[in-house]
Design a protein around this motif. Structure first.
Motif, mmCIF file in Angstrom:
data_model
loop_
_atom_site.group_PDB
_atom_site.id
_atom_site.type_symbol
_atom_site.label_atom_id
_atom_site.label_comp_id
_atom_site.label_asym_id
_atom_site.label_seq_id
_atom_site.Cartn_x
_atom_site.Cartn_y
_atom_site.Cartn_z
ATOM 1 N N ASP A 38 9.123 63.589 43.230
ATOM 2 C CA ASP A 38 9.081 62.130 43.290
ATOM 3 C C ASP A 38 8.982 61.570 41.873
ATOM 4 O O ASP A 38 7.943 61.662 41.217
ATOM 5 N N GLY A 39 10.078 60.985 41.405
ATOM 6 C CA GLY A 39 10.091 60.397 40.066
ATOM 7 C C GLY A 39 10.319 58.905 40.086
ATOM 8 O O GLY A 39 10.738 58.325 39.076
ATOM 9 N N ARG A 40 10.040 58.270 41.233
ATOM 10 C CA ARG A 40 10.323 56.838 41.339
ATOM 11 C C ARG A 40 9.480 56.013 40.376
ATOM 12 O O ARG A 40 9.931 54.999 39.851
ATOM 13 N N GLU A 41 8.257 56.436 40.149
ATOM 14 C CA GLU A 41 7.407 55.736 39.182
ATOM 15 C C GLU A 41 7.463 56.400 37.804
ATOM 16 O O GLU A 41 7.583 55.728 36.787
ATOM 17 N N ARG A 42 7.388 57.732 37.825
ATOM 18 C CA ARG A 42 7.422 58.469 36.560
ATOM 19 C C ARG A 42 7.661 59.942 36.852
ATOM 20 O O ARG A 42 7.162 60.469 37.843
ATOM 21 N N LEU A 43 8.430 60.604 35.987
ATOM 22 C CA LEU A 43 8.652 62.037 36.147
ATOM 23 C C LEU A 43 7.369 62.783 35.774
ATOM 24 O O LEU A 43 6.833 62.580 34.683
ATOM 25 N N PRO A 44 6.854 63.638 36.653
ATOM 26 C CA PRO A 44 5.647 64.403 36.316
ATOM 27 C C PRO A 44 5.838 65.189 35.011
ATOM 28 O O PRO A 44 6.905 65.759 34.760
ATOM 29 N N LYS A 45 4.810 65.205 34.175
ATOM 30 C CA LYS A 45 4.911 65.825 32.848
ATOM 31 C C LYS A 45 5.313 67.291 32.914
ATOM 32 O O LYS A 45 5.954 67.805 31.986
ATOM 33 N N ALA A 46 4.956 67.973 33.992
ATOM 34 C CA ALA A 46 5.270 69.402 34.095
ATOM 35 C C ALA A 46 6.769 69.671 34.046
ATOM 36 O O ALA A 46 7.191 70.787 33.707
ATOM 37 N N TYR A 47 7.580 68.658 34.354
ATOM 38 C CA TYR A 47 9.026 68.863 34.410
ATOM 39 C C TYR A 47 9.741 68.441 33.131
ATOM 40 O O TYR A 47 10.953 68.640 33.015
ATOM 41 N N GLU A 48 9.026 67.873 32.180
ATOM 42 C CA GLU A 48 9.674 67.419 30.947
ATOM 43 C C GLU A 48 10.424 68.528 30.203
ATOM 44 O O GLU A 48 11.505 68.279 29.667
ATOM 45 N N PRO A 49 9.882 69.773 30.146
ATOM 46 C CA PRO A 49 10.637 70.821 29.445
ATOM 47 C C PRO A 49 11.984 71.153 30.088
ATOM 48 O O PRO A 49 12.820 71.806 29.452
ATOM 49 N N ARG A 50 12.209 70.700 31.313
ATOM 50 C CA ARG A 50 13.444 71.029 32.010
ATOM 51 C C ARG A 50 14.492 69.927 31.921
ATOM 52 O O ARG A 50 15.558 70.027 32.533
ATOM 53 N N VAL A 51 14.189 68.881 31.153
ATOM 54 C CA VAL A 51 15.153 67.795 30.991
ATOM 55 C C VAL A 51 15.407 67.555 29.506
ATOM 56 O O VAL A 51 14.595 67.918 28.656
#
Length: 243
Positions: A38-51
Motif C-alpha cells: 500500500d503506497g497510496r500515502e507513502r511507500l514504506p521505507k523498507a522498499y526504497e532500495p528496490r526503486v
C-alpha cells in the motif's frame, strides 16, 4: 475446468475483489488473493532500495508517485511467487478486473503457455498484425510492438515471471509494462477479454496520486534529438494500434 493458477492483486485497505471472486467461483476456479504493498500515502521505507526515483523521472519525464512504485513492486512480488512455483504459467488479475465470457474459454489453452506474456486488457497498444495467435472463443492475439498501458489482467509464463522479478533491475516505471517484455513472445488479445471495472466512471487511486502531486510528463523539443524517439516514431507507423 483446467486453468493456470490465478493470483488476484489487492490491498487490505481497499478490497474490491468481491465481483471478480464471485465470477471465478461460479465456474469452480481456484484463486489466491495476493496482498500488495500500500503506497497510496507513502511507500514504506523498507522498499526504497528496490526503486530508482531519479531513474524513473529521467525515463518517464515526470516523478513516479509512491502508489505507482508500490503497484509495480506488488506485481513483482507475484512474479516471484510464480517463478518459485511448478506451474508453467499463471494468470494475474488486479482486483477490479472484469472478465468476459471469452476469458473463461481461454483458460485451458493457457495451461501450457502459447507465449511468454498474453495481455488480456491493454491500452495504447501497438502490434505487429502479421504475427498473431488464434485462440479459443474467437479471440486473436497480436505480437506487441511497443509496451502498452494497463496491467489489469494477463497470463505470464514462469520463465518471463522469473526475468521480470529478478533480472529487470530497480523499478523505474509503473507496472504497465517494462520494455523488457519486447525481449519475449508478448501478445495482446483482440478483442480484450478483461476490462477494468469502473474505468469509465471514476479515477483510479494511481491517477489520483499523480494529480495530487501534479506528476505530469514534461515534454521537450530535445526529444527530437534522440534516436530512441525516432525509433519509437517509426515503430508506431509500421504497427497497428489496437486500443
Amino acid at each position: 475446468m483446467e486453468f493456470p493458477p490465478i493470483y488476484i492483486l489487492s490491498l487490505k485497505g481497499a478490497q474490491r475483489f468481491a465481483p471478480l471472486v464471485e465470477a471465478l467461483e461460479a465456474r469452480g476456479l481456484d484463486y489466491e488473493i495476493f496482498w500488495g504493498i500500500d503506497g497510496r500515502e507513502r511507500l514504506p521505507k523498507a522498499y526504497e532500495p528496490r526503486v530508482d526515483r531519479a531513474g524513473a523521472e529521467a525515463r518517464m519525464g515526470r516523478p513516479m508517485s509512491d502508489g505507482e512504485f508500490a503497484c509495480a513492486l506488488s506485481h513483482r512480488g507475484i512474479y516471484e511467487r510464480i517463478a518459485a512455483g511448478d506451474a508453467p504459467s499463471a494468470i494475474v488479475l488486479e482486483d477490479d478486473a472484469d472478465p468476459s465470457l471469452p476469458f473463461f474459454d481461454l483458460g485451458p489453452a493457457l495451461v501450457n503457455p502459447p507465449c511468454g506474456l498474453l495481455l488480456f486488457d491493454h491500452k495504447n497498444t501497438y502490434v505487429r498484425v502479421r504475427d498473431r495467435l488464434i485462440l479459443p472463443g474467437g479471440v486473436q492475439a497480436f505480437r506487441v510492438a511497443l509496451p502498452p498501458f494497463l496491467a489489469t489482467g494477463y497470463m505470464v509464463s514462469r520463465e518471463v515471471a522469473a526475468h521480470l522479478a529478478f533480472r529487470n533491475g530497480p523499478v523505474v516505471q509503473p507496472s504497465d509494462w517494462p520494455d523488457a517484455i519486447l525481449q519475449f513472445d508478448s501478445y495482446a488479445c483482440d478483442p480484450r477479454v478483461i476490462t477494468q471495472r469502473g474505468r469509465a466512471v471514476g479515477t483510479s487511486s494511481l491517477e489520483a496520486g499523480r494529480r495530487k502531486h501534479r506528476h505530469r510528463r514534461r515534454k521537450s523539443l530535445r526529444r527530437l534529438l534522440y534516436k530512441a524517439y525516432w525509433r519509437r516514431w517509426m515503430t508506431k507507423r509500421l504497427a497497428r494500434k489496437l486500443a
